[in-house]
Write a protein that holds these residues in place. Structure first.
Motif, PDB file in Angstrom:
ATOM      1  N   GLN A 118      -0.554   6.844 -10.407  1.00  0.00           N
ATOM      2  CA  GLN A 118      -1.895   7.162 -10.904  1.00  0.00           C
ATOM      3  C   GLN A 118      -2.957   6.429 -10.075  1.00  0.00           C
ATOM      4  O   GLN A 118      -2.745   5.300  -9.636  1.00  0.00           O
ATOM      5  CB  GLN A 118      -2.043   6.753 -12.372  1.00  0.00           C
ATOM      6  N   VAL A 119      -4.091   7.120  -9.885  1.00  0.00           N
ATOM      7  CA  VAL A 119      -5.249   6.509  -9.233  1.00  0.00           C
ATOM      8  C   VAL A 119      -6.482   6.798 -10.088  1.00  0.00           C
ATOM      9  O   VAL A 119      -6.685   7.932 -10.527  1.00  0.00           O
ATOM     10  CB  VAL A 119      -5.467   7.067  -7.810  1.00  0.00           C
ATOM     11  N   LYS A 120      -7.287   5.777 -10.314  1.00  0.00           N
ATOM     12  CA  LYS A 120      -8.566   5.949 -11.005  1.00  0.00           C
ATOM     13  C   LYS A 120      -9.679   5.378 -10.135  1.00  0.00           C
ATOM     14  O   LYS A 120      -9.492   4.366  -9.460  1.00  0.00           O
ATOM     15  CB  LYS A 120      -8.562   5.233 -12.355  1.00  0.00           C
ATOM     16  N   VAL A 121     -10.818   6.046 -10.167  1.00  0.00           N
ATOM     17  CA  VAL A 121     -12.011   5.548  -9.497  1.00  0.00           C
ATOM     18  C   VAL A 121     -13.092   5.383 -10.563  1.00  0.00           C
ATOM     19  O   VAL A 121     -13.439   6.359 -11.245  1.00  0.00           O
ATOM     20  CB  VAL A 121     -12.486   6.496  -8.375  1.00  0.00           C
ATOM     21  N   ASP A 122     -13.550   4.171 -10.730  1.00  0.00           N
ATOM     22  CA  ASP A 122     -14.536   3.842 -11.781  1.00  0.00           C
ATOM     23  C   ASP A 122     -14.084   4.338 -13.149  1.00  0.00           C
ATOM     24  O   ASP A 122     -14.861   4.896 -13.940  1.00  0.00           O
ATOM     25  CB  ASP A 122     -15.908   4.417 -11.421  1.00  0.00           C
ATOM     26  N   GLY A 123     -12.801   4.168 -13.418  1.00  0.00           N
ATOM     27  CA  GLY A 123     -12.240   4.485 -14.730  1.00  0.00           C
ATOM     28  C   GLY A 123     -11.849   5.927 -14.941  1.00  0.00           C
ATOM     29  O   GLY A 123     -11.271   6.267 -15.972  1.00  0.00           O
ATOM     30  N   ARG A 124     -12.131   6.800 -13.980  1.00  0.00           N
ATOM     31  CA  ARG A 124     -11.786   8.220 -14.116  1.00  0.00           C
ATOM     32  C   ARG A 124     -10.624   8.576 -13.191  1.00  0.00           C
ATOM     33  O   ARG A 124     -10.575   8.118 -12.047  1.00  0.00           O
ATOM     34  CB  ARG A 124     -12.992   9.094 -13.767  1.00  0.00           C
ATOM     35  N   LYS A 125      -9.728   9.384 -13.709  1.00  0.00           N
ATOM     36  CA  LYS A 125      -8.590   9.797 -12.893  1.00  0.00           C
ATOM     37  C   LYS A 125      -9.069  10.505 -11.637  1.00  0.00           C
ATOM     38  O   LYS A 125     -10.005  11.312 -11.677  1.00  0.00           O
ATOM     39  CB  LYS A 125      -7.661  10.714 -13.688  1.00  0.00           C
ATOM     40  N   ALA A 126      -8.405  10.194 -10.529  1.00  0.00           N
ATOM     41  CA  ALA A 126      -8.746  10.803  -9.243  1.00  0.00           C
ATOM     42  C   ALA A 126      -7.527  11.517  -8.688  1.00  0.00           C
ATOM     43  O   ALA A 126      -6.376  11.119  -8.939  1.00  0.00           O
ATOM     44  CB  ALA A 126      -9.222   9.739  -8.261  1.00  0.00           C
ATOM     45  N   ASP A 127      -7.761  12.584  -7.947  1.00  0.00           N
ATOM     46  CA  ASP A 127      -6.675  13.246  -7.233  1.00  0.00           C
ATOM     47  C   ASP A 127      -6.290  12.390  -6.021  1.00  0.00           C
ATOM     48  O   ASP A 127      -7.123  11.673  -5.457  1.00  0.00           O
ATOM     49  CB  ASP A 127      -7.103  14.629  -6.753  1.00  0.00           C
ATOM     50  N   PHE A 128      -5.028  12.487  -5.619  1.00  0.00           N
ATOM     51  CA  PHE A 128      -4.596  11.704  -4.463  1.00  0.00           C
ATOM     52  C   PHE A 128      -3.395  12.359  -3.804  1.00  0.00           C
ATOM     53  O   PHE A 128      -2.666  13.142  -4.419  1.00  0.00           O
ATOM     54  CB  PHE A 128      -4.239  10.268  -4.880  1.00  0.00           C
ATOM     55  N   ASP A 129      -3.204  12.038  -2.557  1.00  0.00           N
ATOM     56  CA  ASP A 129      -2.032  12.452  -1.792  1.00  0.00           C
ATOM     57  C   ASP A 129      -1.537  11.253  -0.998  1.00  0.00           C
ATOM     58  O   ASP A 129      -2.325  10.384  -0.591  1.00  0.00           O
ATOM     59  CB  ASP A 129      -2.369  13.581  -0.810  1.00  0.00           C
ATOM     60  N   GLN A 130      -0.242  11.209  -0.765  1.00  0.00           N
ATOM     61  CA  GLN A 130       0.335  10.195   0.113  1.00  0.00           C
ATOM     62  C   GLN A 130       0.780  10.877   1.399  1.00  0.00           C
ATOM     63  O   GLN A 130       1.628  11.779   1.376  1.00  0.00           O
ATOM     64  CB  GLN A 130       1.509   9.497  -0.568  1.00  0.00           C
ATOM     65  N   GLU A 131       0.156  10.462   2.484  1.00  0.00           N
ATOM     66  CA  GLU A 131       0.417  11.075   3.783  1.00  0.00           C
ATOM     67  C   GLU A 131       0.839   9.990   4.763  1.00  0.00           C
ATOM     68  O   GLU A 131       0.004   9.270   5.317  1.00  0.00           O
ATOM     69  CB  GLU A 131      -0.838  11.793   4.287  1.00  0.00           C
ATOM     70  N   GLY A 132       2.137   9.841   4.936  1.00  0.00           N
ATOM     71  CA  GLY A 132       2.626   8.797   5.820  1.00  0.00           C
ATOM     72  C   GLY A 132       2.244   7.433   5.283  1.00  0.00           C
ATOM     73  O   GLY A 132       2.570   7.070   4.151  1.00  0.00           O
TER      74      GLY A 132
END
Length: 484
Positions: A118-132
């Motif tokens: 999980q990733v949050k930015v300023d308390g809100r869930k954020a979309d994310f990808d792991q690329e290498g």
């Protein structure tokens, strides 16, 4: 860093069994770089600018490491470490407070080999990808330029050491009873997300939870440990800015000794119970004595505490991890301890802006090592300089101290020895009073920041009252033995 040498005194940076970021054992490294004509070299006072991108700090010595667009102000890392669990050694939450330098609809954090849940930015869930080796974050709303923001990343897995074909092994290293973490030049992203380049320094909190019976040690100062449900938690706080590669962790069966140096500096040392030499009392004494002596030569100690850790890690290097240098399973001796402690001023408090200026770390610490060796009754600094000047092969002089290239980033002669020789030759030109005033001014003016060779040249000229561009050109950027 310092790699152990089979000869007399070892250098002391740290990072790999084959990485000269610290203590390297055995034969020579890669062959010398091809000679470069003076016309091809940048002038001493010039420096190629760092050109960051969203996914890189723009440093060619560590391509892809670091990121642009923001400045990290603080890392809060909550790490549960279970060394016996091969699949989930680490279960963690990183909270990163940063400042946006421009508007961002997405940004990158360096992170490799771990699973993000999980990733949050300023308390809100954020979309994310792991690329290498990148964690690409897309917040739910754009981040305004000039604003502060907070990122929270939940992640887990089994960190692995970096095995670089040029730089060797470093980072998260398993030991018989735990882990030892030493990350120069850019192994921090194997165990926490961040901006993994020394140009972006930040303060840290590291809360370490480990199985009861094991001890955890990190940078800075700790609060009291607490034990619950078979787990022991200790919080370590780093109040002064720190480069990511200088963050360290050691988990194992340690003997720990704490106190205050005769000069009044808090000190914590730890030695794994399986390590036979040195004794924890000898290690403590050397750390305390040398720390106090360096304050007389280099100025006030820059951090809240001093100390070190000797772990039972099967590596032959030491690394100047901030406030608490870490050593592999060997007796470092006082000269290596002196090298790592000098780094607290030169490398840790005053950090490089780009890795090509690594001599500002290693040359300075190596020269301090020479000074301490002389004080112990060993070879004089002048004798060390003379023997290296006369006996070093022409091929070794071809590697440029001021820009050695990625393959020679930790070259034992060009970066460590020739770097120290630059300072001794400068001391001869300036005289002791002005030279040591220069070192103290350098440490004071760039305290907790980043600096470049060009800035050191400028300061040396101001303090000495001499024009020194040709001197530094010859010693740092010519592929030949400089005139004496």
């Amino acid at each position: 860093m310092h790699n152990r040498r089979p000869a007399a005194a070892a250098l002391s940076l740290a990072l790999v069994a084959a990485l000269s970021v610290g203590c390297q054992v055995g034969g020579p490294g890669p062959g010398p770089s091809a000679p470069t004509t003076p016309a091809d070299r940048p002038p001493t006072a010039g420096s190629s600018p760092v050109v960051p991108s969203q996914s890189s700090a723009g440093d060619p010595y560590v391509p892809g490491n670091g990121n642009g667009g923001y400045d990290v102000r603080h890392y809060s890392l909550k790490l549960k470490i279970v060394p016996s669990d091969a699949k989930k050694t680490l279960d963690a939450v990183a909270t990163i407070k940063a400042h946006a330098q421009s508007e961002m609809v997405r940004f990158n954090l360096d992170l490799a080999g771990l699973d993000v849940s999980q990733v949050k930015v300023d308390g809100r869930k954020a979309d994310f990808d792991q690329e290498g080796g990148e964690l690409v974050v897309r917040p739910s709303a754009s981040i305004a330029g000039g604003s502060d923001f907070t990122v929270t990343v939940a992640y887990s897995g089994a960190p692995k050491a970096v095995n670089d074909p040029i730089l060797g092994q470093y980072g998260w290293i398993r030991t018989p009873d735990g882990v030892a973490v030493a990350c120069q030049p850019s192994g921090a992203h194997t165990w926490f997300p961040g901006n993994d380049h020394p140009s972006d320094k930040a303060t840290f909190d590291l809360t370490l939870t480990v199985p009861q019976g094991l001890t955890s040690v990190s940078n800075g100062e700790s609060g009291p440990a607490s034990t619950r449900n078979g787990l022991t938690t200790t919080k370590w706080t780093v109040k002064q800015p720190m480069a990511t590669y200088l963050a360290m962790i050691a988990v194992g069966d340690f003997k720990v000794k704490e106190g205050v140096t005769p000069g009044g500096i808090p000190i914590t040392v730890a030695v794994d119970s399986s390590v036979r030499v040195p004794s924890i009392d000898d290690f403590y004494r050397a750390k305390a004595e040398i720390t106090d002596e360096w304050t007389k030569l280099f100025g006030p100690y820059p951090f809240g505490s001093t100390g070190g850790v000797i772990d039972n890690a099967a590596v032959s290097f030491a690394l100047e991890t901030q406030s608490r240098s870490i050593y592999g399973d060997f007796d470092p001796g006082e000269t290596i301890i002196a090298h790592e402690l000098a780094h607290q001023w030169f490398g840790d408090s005053v950090s490089v802006t780009q890795w090509k200026d690594i001599w500002l770390n290693e040359g300075f610490a190596s020269y301090a090592e020479w000074i301490w060796g002389e004080r112990m009754g060993g070879e004089s600094v002048q004798g060390r300089f003379d023997s290296l000047y006369e006996q070093t092969s022409p091929a070794a002089w071809q590697v440029l101290t001021g820009d050695p290239g990625r393959e020679r980033l930790f070259d034992s002669f060009a970066v460590y020895d020739r770097g120290a020789m630059v300072l001794h030759a400068l001391r001869t030109k300036m005289g002791d009073e002005k030279f040591f005033s220069l070192l103290r001014k350098w440490a004071e003016e760039h305290r907790y920041g980043n600096a470049t060779t060009a800035q050191f040249v400028d300061l040396a000229e101001k303090v000495s009252g001499q024009e020194l561009s040709s001197f530094f050109q010859a010693w740092l950027y010519e592929p030949t033995r400089p005139p004496r």
